[in-house]
Enzyme design. Sequence first.
Site, PDB file in Angstrom:
ATOM      1  N   GLY A 185       3.216  53.981 -23.274  1.00 60.22           N
ATOM      2  CA  GLY A 185       2.817  53.427 -24.565  1.00 60.22           C
ATOM      3  C   GLY A 185       3.335  54.074 -25.835  1.00 60.22           C
ATOM      4  N   GLY A 187       6.453  54.234 -27.006  1.00 61.95           N
ATOM      5  CA  GLY A 187       7.776  53.747 -27.426  1.00 61.95           C
ATOM      6  C   GLY A 187       7.779  53.005 -28.757  1.00 61.95           C
ATOM      7  N   CYS A 190       7.229  49.318 -28.135  1.00 69.00           N
ATOM      8  CA  CYS A 190       6.291  49.130 -27.029  1.00 69.00           C
ATOM      9  C   CYS A 190       4.950  48.705 -27.600  1.00 69.00           C
ATOM     10  CB  CYS A 190       6.172  50.477 -26.337  1.00 69.00           C
ATOM     11  SG  CYS A 190       4.719  50.645 -25.350  1.00 69.00           S
TER      12      CYS A 190
HETATM   13  P1  5GP Z   1      11.532  55.101 -27.994  1.00 68.41           P
HETATM   14  O1  5GP Z   1      12.503  56.230 -27.841  1.00 68.41           O
HETATM   15  O2  5GP Z   1      12.178  53.876 -28.517  1.00 68.41           O
HETATM   16  O3  5GP Z   1      10.310  55.490 -28.743  1.00 68.41           O
HETATM   17  O4  5GP Z   1      11.017  54.775 -26.513  1.00 68.41           O
HETATM   18  C1  5GP Z   1      11.879  54.363 -25.513  1.00 68.41           C
HETATM   19  C2  5GP Z   1      11.082  54.087 -24.258  1.00 68.41           C
HETATM   20  O5  5GP Z   1      10.140  53.028 -24.448  1.00 68.41           O
HETATM   21  C3  5GP Z   1      11.923  53.563 -23.104  1.00 68.41           C
HETATM   22  O6  5GP Z   1      12.704  54.562 -22.504  1.00 68.41           O
HETATM   23  C4  5GP Z   1      10.857  52.966 -22.200  1.00 68.41           C
HETATM   24  O7  5GP Z   1      10.221  53.928 -21.415  1.00 68.41           O
HETATM   25  C5  5GP Z   1       9.844  52.426 -23.197  1.00 68.41           C
HETATM   26  N1  5GP Z   1       9.969  50.959 -23.364  1.00 68.41           N
HETATM   27  C6  5GP Z   1      11.084  50.229 -23.558  1.00 68.41           C
HETATM   28  N2  5GP Z   1      10.786  48.911 -23.695  1.00 68.41           N
HETATM   29  C7  5GP Z   1       9.455  48.817 -23.573  1.00 68.41           C
HETATM   30  C8  5GP Z   1       8.547  47.707 -23.602  1.00 68.41           C
HETATM   31  O8  5GP Z   1       8.898  46.552 -23.813  1.00 68.41           O
HETATM   32  N3  5GP Z   1       7.237  48.015 -23.390  1.00 68.41           N
HETATM   33  C9  5GP Z   1       6.808  49.288 -23.142  1.00 68.41           C
HETATM   34  N4  5GP Z   1       5.506  49.487 -22.897  1.00 68.41           N
HETATM   35  N5  5GP Z   1       7.636  50.355 -23.155  1.00 68.41           N
HETATM   36  C10 5GP Z   1       8.937  50.117 -23.363  1.00 68.41           C
END
Ligand code: 5GP
Length: 349
Positions: A185, A187, A190
């Site tokens: 959660g 992301g 996300c």
């Molecule tokens: P960020 O670096 O953008 O904060 O987080 C990246 C991570 O978010 C990804 O590696 C993956 O684990 C997670 N993530 C990617 N797409 C989604 C999504 O649609 N839903 C959720 N719950 N997590 C996501």
Amino acid sequence: MRISQEIKLNFEDVLLQPKRSTLTSRQDVEMTRKFSFRNSNKVLDFCPIFASNMDGVGTFSMAKILQEYKMMTVITKTTTIDAWKQAVGNGLRLQSVSVCTGTKRVFDPEAEDYKTMQAVLKSFPDVKMITIDVANAYHQHMVDFVKMVRDEYPDKVIVTGNVVTGEMTEELILNGADIVKVGIGPGSVCTTRTMTGVGVPQFSAIVECSDAANGVGGHIMADGGCVHPGDIAKALGGGAHMVMIGGMLAGHDESGIKAVDGKREFYGMSSDRAREVHNKSKGGYRGNEGRLISLPDRGPVEPTIQDILGGVRSACTYIGAKRLKDMAKCATFIRTNNVINRAYERYTK
Ligand code: 5GP
């Protein structure tokens, strides 16, 4: 029902406290780290920052830039074997990438992502890493799947997740994973926490899972929630052996997503947009757990990477860590809130 009263922290709830240091320059910081992996017995040396296997991030163009800094890229699971063949003949270094698969193979022996992964590993034995990509690794079938992949590939480094608690970190490592991804959660695109109410603040999840992994000789990769280079430093200081980033690398020329009117799309891999792009349906029971956003085109990714590495290097000099490996040992965190002065944020170009 039970309520855990322990306060759990996010990156913005902590700061690294500076310490006396004998490092004379940021340049002296060793930005790569040699890892010996528990189950594959592989020894690999790299800069432990990973591009996520998301559309717009886990691309070959991204990998070709990141490899120059010994950083790693997880290529998206929808990338075809033909695309792999083309990239390999075009300057891609296989030591810098991981192939990716989902777990559909558990129910479907013909699962396309698993077959592609098998084909990639057969054609390119120099790919040493397999990332098993699932949002939630708390299912028993996930453990069985990890065991199955480990039996088939005894000497590949297996990365899997995602979890946020120690016992499941241990369970996955004891069943064949070398690296467990931590984060539910946090992301940037996300929406799991708003859609389901599930999650654990990322900094505390890292501290707990890292402690669990160290106890059984495994490793963890903090996945999600890093917004600034300082968050990557905090993750490494908090015990993450590796860090995965998505949003920080999105919106650049290397995304493989066309800029339209100066903007590029970026979306969560569990979003309706991702399903639309990959022709998948929600099957009448899945929710939309990702956001679709439109980012101003950020141009080439290289300056962003240099910013990230510069920030982490500087953090090391502040806390007296000569190597990334020493960050957790050297880190003292202060609990705080409101850590960033945002006065002129809106005027920043
Ligand atoms: P960020 O670096 O953008 O904060 O987080 C990246 C991570 O978010 C990804 O590696 C993956 O684990 C997670 N993530 C990617 N797409 C989604 C999504 O649609 N839903 C959720 N719950 N997590 C996501």
